[in-house]
Enzyme design. Structure first.
Site, PDB file in Angstrom:
ATOM      1  N   HIS A 100       0.840  -1.193   0.000  1.00  0.00           N
ATOM      2  CA  HIS A 100       0.000   0.000   0.000  1.00  0.00           C
ATOM      3  C   HIS A 100       0.875   1.242   0.000  1.00  0.00           C
ATOM      4  O   HIS A 100       2.030   1.200   0.406  1.00  0.00           O
ATOM      5  CB  HIS A 100      -0.967   0.016   1.183  1.00  0.00           C
ATOM      6  CG  HIS A 100      -0.306  -0.070   2.525  1.00  0.00           C
ATOM      7  ND1 HIS A 100       0.263  -1.243   3.006  1.00  0.00           N
ATOM      8  CD2 HIS A 100      -0.113   0.855   3.494  1.00  0.00           C
ATOM      9  CE1 HIS A 100       0.758  -1.020   4.221  1.00  0.00           C
ATOM     10  NE2 HIS A 100       0.551   0.244   4.530  1.00  0.00           N
ATOM     11  N   HIS A 102       1.048   5.220   1.275  1.00  0.00           N
ATOM     12  CA  HIS A 102       0.496   6.256   2.151  1.00  0.00           C
ATOM     13  C   HIS A 102       0.536   7.595   1.434  1.00  0.00           C
ATOM     14  O   HIS A 102       1.569   7.977   0.879  1.00  0.00           O
ATOM     15  CB  HIS A 102       1.338   6.392   3.430  1.00  0.00           C
ATOM     16  CG  HIS A 102       1.230   5.239   4.356  1.00  0.00           C
ATOM     17  ND1 HIS A 102       0.385   5.226   5.441  1.00  0.00           N
ATOM     18  CD2 HIS A 102       1.879   4.049   4.368  1.00  0.00           C
ATOM     19  CE1 HIS A 102       0.520   4.080   6.083  1.00  0.00           C
ATOM     20  NE2 HIS A 102       1.417   3.342   5.447  1.00  0.00           N
TER      21      HIS A 102
END
Length: 152
Positions: A100, A102
């Site tokens: 992922h 940020h």
């Protein structure tokens, strides 16, 4: 999808999330433990641990998504800046083993600090590091590509 992966459960709807964007490949949701208002996560829908395991088709698509969402988030929360961060492996701060990105909006004086360089590197240290990385690049990573020579 991995059985006990919290992000996979968010993607399938088993766990609720504050979604701000979704397409066939990515889900973007607000981080439940934000550094600042608008801190979001760009989560590929295909489960893989980190950038090292990422399929090429996902890495090719993530850049434009990150750019568009970063612009929207920055404008949406009226941030002064925005950090784009990918933590890969536990030693680098990766807490959830599902890749992922940020997107962290930044505000003047928000108190979130950057890392500080260790210093003390000599020209020989830099040259050794450069040569070590170049050897890996030349022998493993770009075997099927044409590389331009990189001078020291």
């Amino acid at each position: 999808m991995a059985n006990n992966c919290i992000f996979c459960k968010i993607i399938t709807g088993e766990i609720p999330a504050y979604k701000i964007y979704e397409d066939n490949d990515f889900l973007v949701t607000l981080d439940i433990n934000p550094v600042n208002q608008g801190h979001s996560l760009v989560i590929p829908k295909i489960h893989f641990v980190n950038i090292f395991d990422a399929p090429e088709e996902i890495t090719a698509k993530i850049g434009p998504i990150v750019k568009k969402l970063a612009q929207a988030i920055k404008a949406g929360v009226k941030a002064d800046g925005l950090n784009v961060v990918i933590n890969n492996d536990q030693a680098a701060g990766q807490l959830v083993p599902h890749a992922h990105v940020h997107l962290i909006p930044r505000f003047e004086g928000d108190g979130f600090t950057h890392w500080h360089g260790k210093g003390g590197e000599t020209p020989a240290d830099f040259a050794n590091t450069q040569n070590s990385i170049k050897k890996v690049i030349l022998s493993h990573i770009f075997q099927d590509s044409i590389l331009l020579a990189i001078d020291s």
